[in-house]
Scaffold this active site. Sequence first.
Site, mmCIF file in Angstrom:
data_model
loop_
_atom_site.group_PDB
_atom_site.id
_atom_site.type_symbol
_atom_site.label_atom_id
_atom_site.label_comp_id
_atom_site.label_asym_id
_atom_site.label_seq_id
_atom_site.Cartn_x
_atom_site.Cartn_y
_atom_site.Cartn_z
ATOM 1 N N VAL A 135 53.533 13.071 -16.445
ATOM 2 C CA VAL A 135 54.804 12.404 -16.764
ATOM 3 C C VAL A 135 54.571 11.021 -17.378
ATOM 4 O O VAL A 135 55.430 10.495 -18.086
ATOM 5 C CB VAL A 135 55.776 12.310 -15.559
ATOM 6 N N SER A 186 43.785 8.659 -24.336
ATOM 7 C CA SER A 186 43.779 8.100 -22.985
ATOM 8 C C SER A 186 42.359 7.998 -22.416
ATOM 9 O O SER A 186 42.146 7.415 -21.371
ATOM 10 C CB SER A 186 44.664 8.941 -22.059
ATOM 11 N N GLY A 231 48.170 12.468 -17.409
ATOM 12 C CA GLY A 231 47.867 13.907 -17.369
ATOM 13 C C GLY A 231 46.740 14.297 -18.313
ATOM 14 O O GLY A 231 46.268 15.439 -18.291
ATOM 15 N N GLY A 232 46.325 13.394 -19.205
ATOM 16 C CA GLY A 232 45.205 13.664 -20.103
ATOM 17 C C GLY A 232 45.492 14.637 -21.236
ATOM 18 O O GLY A 232 44.569 15.205 -21.816
ATOM 19 N N ASP A 276 46.895 13.950 -24.218
ATOM 20 C CA ASP A 276 47.034 13.351 -25.547
ATOM 21 C C ASP A 276 46.290 14.208 -26.583
ATOM 22 O O ASP A 276 45.125 14.564 -26.379
ATOM 23 C CB ASP A 276 46.442 11.933 -25.530
ATOM 24 N N TYR A 314 53.146 14.663 -30.241
ATOM 25 C CA TYR A 314 52.146 15.506 -30.902
ATOM 26 C C TYR A 314 51.257 14.568 -31.711
ATOM 27 O O TYR A 314 51.190 14.641 -32.939
ATOM 28 C CB TYR A 314 52.807 16.561 -31.792
ATOM 29 N N HIS A 364 53.986 11.762 -21.220
ATOM 30 C CA HIS A 364 55.024 12.665 -21.745
ATOM 31 C C HIS A 364 56.398 11.981 -21.813
ATOM 32 O O HIS A 364 57.052 12.007 -22.858
ATOM 33 C CB HIS A 364 55.076 13.885 -20.826
HETATM 34 P P1 FDA Z 1 47.648 11.253 -21.393
HETATM 35 O O1 FDA Z 1 47.278 10.842 -20.030
HETATM 36 O O2 FDA Z 1 46.557 11.702 -22.310
HETATM 37 O O3 FDA Z 1 48.488 10.093 -22.065
HETATM 38 C C1 FDA Z 1 49.050 10.177 -23.363
HETATM 39 C C2 FDA Z 1 49.293 8.766 -23.909
HETATM 40 O O4 FDA Z 1 50.149 8.039 -23.028
HETATM 41 C C3 FDA Z 1 48.014 7.939 -24.016
HETATM 42 O O5 FDA Z 1 48.144 7.023 -25.083
HETATM 43 C C4 FDA Z 1 47.990 7.190 -22.702
HETATM 44 O O6 FDA Z 1 47.217 6.005 -22.726
HETATM 45 C C5 FDA Z 1 49.471 6.898 -22.476
HETATM 46 N N1 FDA Z 1 49.797 6.827 -21.045
HETATM 47 C C6 FDA Z 1 49.581 7.797 -20.137
HETATM 48 N N2 FDA Z 1 50.015 7.391 -18.935
HETATM 49 C C7 FDA Z 1 50.507 6.152 -19.086
HETATM 50 C C8 FDA Z 1 51.091 5.218 -18.195
HETATM 51 N N3 FDA Z 1 51.236 5.508 -16.906
HETATM 52 N N4 FDA Z 1 51.469 4.001 -18.659
HETATM 53 C C9 FDA Z 1 51.306 3.702 -19.978
HETATM 54 N N5 FDA Z 1 50.765 4.554 -20.876
HETATM 55 C C10 FDA Z 1 50.365 5.777 -20.436
HETATM 56 N N6 FDA Z 1 55.183 17.662 -25.480
HETATM 57 C C11 FDA Z 1 56.505 17.982 -25.426
HETATM 58 O O7 FDA Z 1 57.357 17.156 -25.747
HETATM 59 N N7 FDA Z 1 56.900 19.216 -24.987
HETATM 60 C C12 FDA Z 1 56.002 20.154 -24.580
HETATM 61 O O8 FDA Z 1 56.394 21.252 -24.179
HETATM 62 C C13 FDA Z 1 54.614 19.831 -24.621
HETATM 63 N N8 FDA Z 1 53.663 20.739 -24.247
HETATM 64 C C14 FDA Z 1 52.322 20.405 -24.298
HETATM 65 C C15 FDA Z 1 51.347 21.337 -23.916
HETATM 66 C C16 FDA Z 1 49.994 21.010 -23.983
HETATM 67 C C17 FDA Z 1 48.963 22.027 -23.546
HETATM 68 C C18 FDA Z 1 49.585 19.744 -24.473
HETATM 69 C C19 FDA Z 1 48.115 19.387 -24.586
HETATM 70 C C20 FDA Z 1 50.552 18.815 -24.849
HETATM 71 C C21 FDA Z 1 51.917 19.134 -24.768
HETATM 72 N N9 FDA Z 1 52.903 18.217 -25.147
HETATM 73 C C22 FDA Z 1 54.231 18.554 -25.085
HETATM 74 C C23 FDA Z 1 52.511 16.882 -25.620
HETATM 75 C C24 FDA Z 1 52.545 15.882 -24.466
HETATM 76 O O9 FDA Z 1 53.887 15.522 -24.215
HETATM 77 C C25 FDA Z 1 51.771 14.598 -24.833
HETATM 78 O O10 FDA Z 1 50.431 14.922 -25.105
HETATM 79 C C26 FDA Z 1 51.864 13.560 -23.730
HETATM 80 O O11 FDA Z 1 51.540 12.294 -24.244
HETATM 81 C C27 FDA Z 1 50.946 13.899 -22.577
HETATM 82 O O12 FDA Z 1 51.072 12.996 -21.520
HETATM 83 P P2 FDA Z 1 49.883 12.920 -20.468
HETATM 84 O O13 FDA Z 1 50.217 11.880 -19.467
HETATM 85 O O14 FDA Z 1 49.538 14.262 -19.994
HETATM 86 O O15 FDA Z 1 48.674 12.478 -21.393
#
Ligand code: FDA
Length: 513
Positions: free
Chosen positions: A161, A98, A90-91, A93, A458, A164
């Site tokens: 997901v 990521s 989801g981007g 981080d 975070y 997260h």
């Molecule tokens: P992203 O894609 O950036 O990945 C995050 C990390 O996980 C990176 O290190 C990445 O390489 C790794 N990763 C991603 N996908 C993977 C996969 N398929 N396999 C292995 N590794 C993988 N948290 C919370 O607990 N409650 C909340 O309510 C919120 N709200 C919130 C709002 C906003 C606006 C932001 C910016 C962030 C949050 N968060 C949060 C924090 C959020 O849970 C955290 O940033 C997560 O890591 C985001 O996951 P993404 O896949 O979106 O991020």
Amino acid sequence: WATSAHTHENFLQCLSLQFPNSNSISKVIYTRYNSSYESVLVSAIRLEQFFPPAKVPRPLVIVTPLLESHIQAAINCSKQHGMQLRVRSGGHDYEGLSYVSYQQAPFVMLDLVNFQSITIDVENSTAWVQAGATIGQLYYTIAKKSPTLGFSAGVCPTVGVGGHFSGGGYGMMSRNYGIAADNIIDARLIDVNGRILDRKSMGEDLFWAIRGGGATSFGVVIAWHIKLLPVPETVTVFTVNRTLEQNATKIVHRWQSIAEKIDEKLLLRLFLTRANSSQHGKETVQASFVTLYLGGVDTLLPLMQQSFPELGLVRSDCIEMSWIESILYFSGYSGEPLEILLNRTSSSYTTYFKGKSDYVTEPISETGLESIWKRVLEYPEEVTEMELSPYGGRLSEVSATATPFPHRAGTLYIIHYGVVWNEAGENALNRNRRAIRRFYRFMTPYVTKNPRSAYLNYRDLDIGVNNKGNTSYEQASIWGLKYYGINFERLVHVKTRVDPGNFFRNEQSIPPL
Ligand code: FDA
């Protein structure tokens, strides 16, 4: 750059040999010479400071796989040609890990944007959700199938997901159902050898590690199998604001001891911000109690009257709605069509931002709270908002070692600090980062010590980073003990077994021994 160009040519050649159908390669690979490279790169960047042209190294190649075999090929070829791999779901981080490498290493970004499918099994109350789906898409798809099933994860619908769930996943139902990672029953993961594993074939140790330990150190998660959770047809929400002139200090003080103990169907989240006092016309601190109750208003009111009369909640503060409408309410989309949850780019977080976290195990005294208010008002540049989220309930029933997420019994609440600014550029970035670090230092007496705990989701590189290349255990334990407590050591053992060559690494990845 010459070495990079060479590496990247070899990498592309390797991929074209490994792709089962070489026609598909042009649909999933973006190099810097490709006109779509920029738009694909920024498509899921949620934090403005990481938008180009910020001075951070970009991926040499972006791969947006359509098939699992594309992921296997990307892992194999990255390994063969000495490239790092960053996975993006989801981007969101907080430090952009990521899609950014502060280690200046040539890297490939694997963007799972095409892995978004969600399959709901209402009869068994389970779902398979691919890693590139967002939590908004998940909530929407569940609600379309059943009004009495839901899931416990975060608030912002555009969060992915993939990252997260693997880092925890706290949301408005966490006191009743725990974090997202507590409700994962199986997963599909591709390991460093390109093998596709499920819970049985990966074994309980690795399955344990990816539920709260950050899957990025261990492989690429393709999909999660989750347990769906019963929700009542009617839930109740409210937001009640109290300023210092309206007794906020005493109410917040009291909140600290009741929010963790109160009925687990009730989650009273607390936001602290600066506001203009209507009484004195000057700045004050405002406490906003943003709440979800898994039931109707008729049972909520006596419960609040008995446990937290100081808040003075009245019936007209409360709104009854369905669980999925409460998802819109908490994400600021009340009144919008449910389909807004499917929008992957609708984030209100488009300003510049830096976040940090702390845990609290002893209530802060009223004098302590007054010092915090004084600081917040005297140095407004240090913190824009503090979000205090209560623990207890299901969160403390799960043992501290059941998953790598160690913040269980004894934790009263987590504090999330955020500073937000509008001015572009590195000077403003550095100034704001320094400011929030000062506030974090100021908070030292009030929060956990030895280690000063933090929440992996975070992500905060201020609490420690790995050495470049192969980091030492000692170096990694500086930040690792803060995120994982006693679970750090077990994570290192799992890593040593499944990825001894440390292929899956970043600035805060678990090192092998
Ligand atoms: P992203 O894609 O950036 O990945 C995050 C990390 O996980 C990176 O290190 C990445 O390489 C790794 N990763 C991603 N996908 C993977 C996969 N398929 N396999 C292995 N590794 C993988 N948290 C919370 O607990 N409650 C909340 O309510 C919120 N709200 C919130 C709002 C906003 C606006 C932001 C910016 C962030 C949050 N968060 C949060 C924090 C959020 O849970 C955290 O940033 C997560 O890591 C985001 O996951 P993404 O896949 O979106 O991020």
